[in-house]
Design a protein around this motif. Sequence first.
Motif, PDB file in Angstrom:
ATOM      1  N   HIS A 123       0.837  -1.208   0.000  1.00 52.23           N
ATOM      2  CA  HIS A 123       0.000   0.000   0.000  1.00 52.23           C
ATOM      3  C   HIS A 123       0.869   1.255   0.000  1.00 52.23           C
ATOM      4  CE1 HIS A 123      -2.453   3.225   1.934  1.00 52.23           C
ATOM      5  NE2 HIS A 123      -3.350   2.770   1.070  1.00 52.23           N
ATOM      6  N   HIS A 147       2.307   1.711  -3.514  1.00 52.80           N
ATOM      7  CA  HIS A 147       1.266   2.169  -4.431  1.00 52.80           C
ATOM      8  C   HIS A 147       0.894   3.626  -4.167  1.00 52.80           C
ATOM      9  CE1 HIS A 147      -2.981   2.630  -5.797  1.00 52.80           C
ATOM     10  NE2 HIS A 147      -2.523   1.956  -6.844  1.00 52.80           N
ATOM     11  N   THR A 148       0.766   3.998  -2.884  1.00 53.42           N
ATOM     12  CA  THR A 148       0.376   5.364  -2.538  1.00 53.42           C
ATOM     13  C   THR A 148       1.444   6.374  -2.945  1.00 53.42           C
ATOM     14  OG1 THR A 148      -0.885   4.525  -0.638  1.00 53.42           O
ATOM     15  CG2 THR A 148      -0.329   6.877  -0.650  1.00 53.42           C
ATOM     16  N   CYS A 151       3.724   6.060  -5.346  1.00 52.99           N
ATOM     17  CA  CYS A 151       3.753   6.167  -6.810  1.00 52.99           C
ATOM     18  C   CYS A 151       2.563   6.961  -7.330  1.00 52.99           C
ATOM     19  CB  CYS A 151       3.763   4.764  -7.433  1.00 52.99           C
ATOM     20  SG  CYS A 151       5.311   3.862  -7.221  1.00 52.99           S
ATOM     21  N   ARG A 152       1.393   6.796  -6.697  1.00 52.13           N
ATOM     22  CA  ARG A 152       0.193   7.500  -7.148  1.00 52.13           C
ATOM     23  C   ARG A 152       0.253   8.986  -6.820  1.00 52.13           C
ATOM     24  NH1 ARG A 152      -3.342   5.300  -4.011  1.00 52.13           N
ATOM     25  NH2 ARG A 152      -3.683   7.112  -2.648  1.00 52.13           N
ATOM     26  N   GLU A 153       0.701   9.338  -5.620  1.00 52.69           N
ATOM     27  CA  GLU A 153       0.671  10.726  -5.172  1.00 52.69           C
ATOM     28  C   GLU A 153       1.933  11.513  -5.514  1.00 52.69           C
ATOM     29  OE1 GLU A 153      -0.099  10.636  -1.004  1.00 52.69           O
ATOM     30  OE2 GLU A 153      -2.181   9.944  -1.235  1.00 52.69           O
ATOM     31  N   GLU A 154       3.080  10.833  -5.581  1.00 51.88           N
ATOM     32  CA  GLU A 154       4.355  11.539  -5.764  1.00 51.88           C
ATOM     33  C   GLU A 154       5.110  11.116  -7.016  1.00 51.88           C
ATOM     34  OE1 GLU A 154       6.563  11.466  -1.944  1.00 51.88           O
ATOM     35  OE2 GLU A 154       4.731  10.595  -1.113  1.00 51.88           O
ATOM     36  N   GLY A 155       4.560  10.134  -7.729  1.00 50.37           N
ATOM     37  CA  GLY A 155       5.233   9.647  -8.914  1.00 50.37           C
ATOM     38  C   GLY A 155       6.290   8.601  -8.569  1.00 50.37           C
TER      39      GLY A 155
END
Length: 320
Positions: A171, A174-175, A177-181
Amino acid sequence: MNGGVRDGGPRSFLQQQQTQIGTVQQLLAGGVAGAFSKTCTAPLARLTILLQVQGMHTDVAALSKASIWHEASRIVNEEGFRAFWKGNMVTIAHRLPYSSVNFYAYERYKSMLQSILGEDSKGSASAGLCVHFVGGGMAGITAASATYPLDLVRTRLAAQRNTAYYRGIWHTFHTICREEGFLGLYKGLGATLLGVGPSIAISFSVYESLTSFWQSLRPNDATMMASLACGSLSGIASSTATFPLDLVRRRMQLEGAGGRARIYNCGLLGTFRHIIRTEGFCGFYRGILPEYYKVVPTVGIVFMTYETLKKHLSEVSTQD
């Protein structure tokens, strides 16, 4: 001289068993040693991280009240005793490959440097120290670069308090990569590489020199005792020298974590300036006490376990 020991005399422990153990055994010994030591000292490691990052979102008045026992009591009262091992699974997931690559790369770099310097260098103390220092630094950089995302995830999980923004290893990946690249997984890598090279270099060179000196004076002492004592002293030396970089690394790793606003938008040097301006020079050593308490058993246990495993694996290989 090689690492402070005359050619033909007692050699350092790592050199003694280097040719008696294969690649797989080296990786196994290094990985298990690192994971075991980190698990044993996980509570102190988490306290270090929590104290290191307090200056990011805490006012100066509150910082003056911060202490090891205050933070330890808060963890027990608010999160429970098991919270001392928060993030330990990802620590093991990181430490197994990190330690394996670190020890294996050190042996390989050391052999490469010795072959480059040639036979004449074997009788030189300065050449031996250079091999240990450069080889250890290169090994640390190699291991840190290969496993850095796991280190960042571990920091994010260990720095959480009551509110769990990140729920486990995957998690967190994934978080971020989703929020900060994807590059968010490499925040603070520059500070890490600046610190890990000197840290590992100092650790290995001090360890090799101390063990060689110990063996020259007391050749009949148990290998385990010498490894524990010399490993602990080498850890203290390297931690003292590189702790400011480690603190900056932790803060950069937590930059923007959990949806919080960014604090350091000015790179590595700007982060240094910001800490000096807001917390003073002592801010760079926030959390140094639990680090000292941690580093003695951590480094001592990892070297001791590594040497013990190498010895047993070597005996098993000989019997086969």
